[in-house]
Design a protein around this motif. Structure first.
Motif, PDB file in Angstrom:
ATOM      1  N   PRO A  31     -37.667   1.477  -4.177  1.00 17.86           N
ATOM      2  CA  PRO A  31     -36.504   2.098  -4.148  1.00 17.86           C
ATOM      3  C   PRO A  31     -35.961   2.378  -2.729  1.00 17.86           C
ATOM      4  CG  PRO A  31     -38.119   3.421  -5.435  1.00 17.86           C
ATOM      5  CD  PRO A  31     -38.683   2.197  -4.850  1.00 17.86           C
ATOM      6  N   LEU A  32     -34.565   2.213  -2.648  1.00 21.40           N
ATOM      7  CA  LEU A  32     -34.147   2.440  -1.216  1.00 21.40           C
ATOM      8  C   LEU A  32     -33.314   3.534  -1.130  1.00 21.40           C
ATOM      9  CD1 LEU A  32     -33.304  -1.383   0.185  1.00 21.40           C
ATOM     10  CD2 LEU A  32     -35.050   0.350   0.779  1.00 21.40           C
ATOM     11  N   VAL A  33     -32.087   3.466  -1.908  1.00 22.56           N
ATOM     12  CA  VAL A  33     -31.150   4.548  -1.892  1.00 22.56           C
ATOM     13  C   VAL A  33     -30.651   5.269  -3.189  1.00 22.56           C
ATOM     14  CG1 VAL A  33     -28.618   4.808  -1.142  1.00 22.56           C
ATOM     15  CG2 VAL A  33     -30.317   3.550   0.262  1.00 22.56           C
ATOM     16  N   ARG A  34     -30.292   6.401  -3.397  1.00 23.31           N
ATOM     17  CA  ARG A  34     -29.738   7.052  -4.662  1.00 23.31           C
ATOM     18  C   ARG A  34     -28.163   7.445  -3.949  1.00 23.31           C
ATOM     19  NH1 ARG A  34     -33.254  10.647  -8.319  1.00 23.31           N
ATOM     20  NH2 ARG A  34     -34.580   8.958  -9.269  1.00 23.31           N
ATOM     21  N   TYR A  35     -27.129   7.229  -4.485  1.00 29.70           N
ATOM     22  CA  TYR A  35     -25.907   7.484  -4.114  1.00 29.70           C
ATOM     23  C   TYR A  35     -24.959   7.793  -5.209  1.00 29.70           C
ATOM     24  CZ  TYR A  35     -21.426   6.834  -1.659  1.00 29.70           C
ATOM     25  OH  TYR A  35     -20.056   6.963  -1.201  1.00 29.70           O
TER      26      TYR A  35
ATOM     27  N   MET B 270     -22.931  -7.345  -0.208  1.00 30.63           N
ATOM     28  CA  MET B 270     -22.999  -5.841  -0.745  1.00 30.63           C
ATOM     29  C   MET B 270     -21.465  -5.420  -0.300  1.00 30.63           C
ATOM     30  SD  MET B 270     -26.633  -3.987  -0.809  1.00 30.63           S
ATOM     31  CE  MET B 270     -25.962  -2.415  -1.320  1.00 30.63           C
ATOM     32  N   ASN B 271     -21.317  -5.517   1.148  1.00 27.29           N
ATOM     33  CA  ASN B 271     -20.326  -5.055   1.923  1.00 27.29           C
ATOM     34  C   ASN B 271     -18.989  -5.108   1.073  1.00 27.29           C
ATOM     35  OD1 ASN B 271     -19.586  -3.421   4.179  1.00 27.29           O
ATOM     36  ND2 ASN B 271     -19.168  -5.130   5.287  1.00 27.29           N
ATOM     37  N   ALA B 272     -18.859  -6.289   0.562  1.00 27.37           N
ATOM     38  CA  ALA B 272     -17.461  -6.620  -0.266  1.00 27.37           C
ATOM     39  C   ALA B 272     -17.029  -5.962  -1.253  1.00 27.37           C
ATOM     40  CB  ALA B 272     -17.309  -8.142  -0.248  1.00 27.37           C
ATOM     41  N   ALA B 273     -18.396  -5.714  -1.990  1.00 24.99           N
ATOM     42  CA  ALA B 273     -18.110  -5.103  -3.435  1.00 24.99           C
ATOM     43  C   ALA B 273     -18.443  -3.581  -3.665  1.00 24.99           C
ATOM     44  CB  ALA B 273     -19.230  -6.114  -4.167  1.00 24.99           C
ATOM     45  N   LEU B 274     -19.122  -2.943  -2.693  1.00 29.82           N
ATOM     46  CA  LEU B 274     -19.484  -1.619  -2.819  1.00 29.82           C
ATOM     47  C   LEU B 274     -18.926  -0.805  -1.724  1.00 29.82           C
ATOM     48  CD1 LEU B 274     -23.203  -2.294  -3.716  1.00 29.82           C
ATOM     49  CD2 LEU B 274     -21.355  -1.967  -5.378  1.00 29.82           C
TER      50      LEU B 274
ATOM     51  N   LEU C 216     -22.138   3.862   0.986  1.00 24.80           N
ATOM     52  CA  LEU C 216     -23.433   3.068   0.233  1.00 24.80           C
ATOM     53  C   LEU C 216     -24.001   2.060   0.968  1.00 24.80           C
ATOM     54  CD1 LEU C 216     -25.398   2.886  -2.101  1.00 24.80           C
ATOM     55  CD2 LEU C 216     -23.748   1.470  -3.357  1.00 24.80           C
ATOM     56  N   VAL C 217     -23.242   1.057   1.505  1.00 29.86           N
ATOM     57  CA  VAL C 217     -23.789   0.055   2.306  1.00 29.86           C
ATOM     58  C   VAL C 217     -24.380   0.629   3.497  1.00 29.86           C
ATOM     59  CG1 VAL C 217     -23.232  -2.143   3.502  1.00 29.86           C
ATOM     60  CG2 VAL C 217     -22.135  -1.568   1.286  1.00 29.86           C
ATOM     61  N   GLU C 218     -23.821   1.474   4.293  1.00 29.01           N
ATOM     62  CA  GLU C 218     -24.497   2.005   5.350  1.00 29.01           C
ATOM     63  C   GLU C 218     -25.672   2.632   5.175  1.00 29.01           C
ATOM     64  OE1 GLU C 218     -23.775   1.619   8.707  1.00 29.01           O
ATOM     65  OE2 GLU C 218     -22.379   0.115   7.849  1.00 29.01           O
ATOM     66  N   ALA C 219     -25.639   3.410   4.027  1.00 28.79           N
ATOM     67  CA  ALA C 219     -27.004   4.052   3.642  1.00 28.79           C
ATOM     68  C   ALA C 219     -28.102   3.273   3.431  1.00 28.79           C
ATOM     69  CB  ALA C 219     -26.693   5.203   2.441  1.00 28.79           C
ATOM     70  N   VAL C 220     -27.789   1.991   2.842  1.00 25.86           N
ATOM     71  CA  VAL C 220     -28.781   0.848   2.528  1.00 25.86           C
ATOM     72  C   VAL C 220     -29.060   0.346   3.780  1.00 25.86           C
ATOM     73  CG1 VAL C 220     -29.038  -1.420   1.526  1.00 25.86           C
ATOM     74  CG2 VAL C 220     -28.017   0.450   0.225  1.00 25.86           C
TER      75      VAL C 220
END
Length: 161
Positions: A60-64, A135-139, A143-147
């Motif tokens: 697990p990496l991130v919960r958002y 990921m950057n284009a879709a999310l 969230l992408v910065e947190a990842v």
């Protein structure tokens, strides 16, 4: 040289000291590898009316969470064993949108709030991205910065406390 002499003196000989040091080193590395191991991850995915379980190996990496009107989109991001990024999305009712200190909550004016199924989970999906750029284009950007931040941190932060 003083370190070697003191170790030999304490252990009763250089061979014993070296063997003890190697045992400590191997034990420490074994513990580190066990901590860094990826685990089996299971998530529910809905395809039409069918809900199935998808299993993969990762960490697990991130919960958002992103709230949008009557919906709450919950993202769970995992790094997979092959270095890809798996994103599990679950969209549920945003119950906090209905909470208000009085009965004048404008959400009650939304016709969707009066439909019988607005509270149901509407999306349970798993999407795998090869890297952060994909990921950057879709999310959402946050969230992408947190990842990105999570990936830059050590897997385990060993505290000497």
């Amino acid at each position: 040289m003083g370190l070697f002499e003191r170790a030999a003196e304490l252990a009763g000989g250089m061979s014993t000291a070296v063997a003890a040091g190697l045992r400590l080193y191997v034990a420490q590395e074994d513990r580190k590898q066990r901590r860094d191991k990826m685990l089996p991850i299971e998530v529910e995915v809905q395809e039409g009316a069918v809900v199935s379980i998808k299993r993969f190996v990762g960490r697990p990496l991130v919960r958002y969470e992103e709230k949008e009107g009557l919906r709450a989109h919950n993202f769970r991001v995992y790094e997979t064993e092959r270095g890809q990024l798996a994103v599990h999305l679950r969209s549920d009712a945003n119950w906090s949108a209905l909470a208000a200190s009085n009965d004048d909550n404008p959400v009650w004016d939304d016709p969707k709030a009066w439909q019988a199924d607005w509270w149901k989970t509407t999306d349970r999906s798993l999407t795998v991205y090869p890297d952060l750029d994909a990921m950057n284009a879709a999310l959402p950007e946050d969230l992408v910065e947190a990842v990105r931040h999570a990936l830059s941190q050590p897997t385990v932060d060993v505290l000497d406390i």
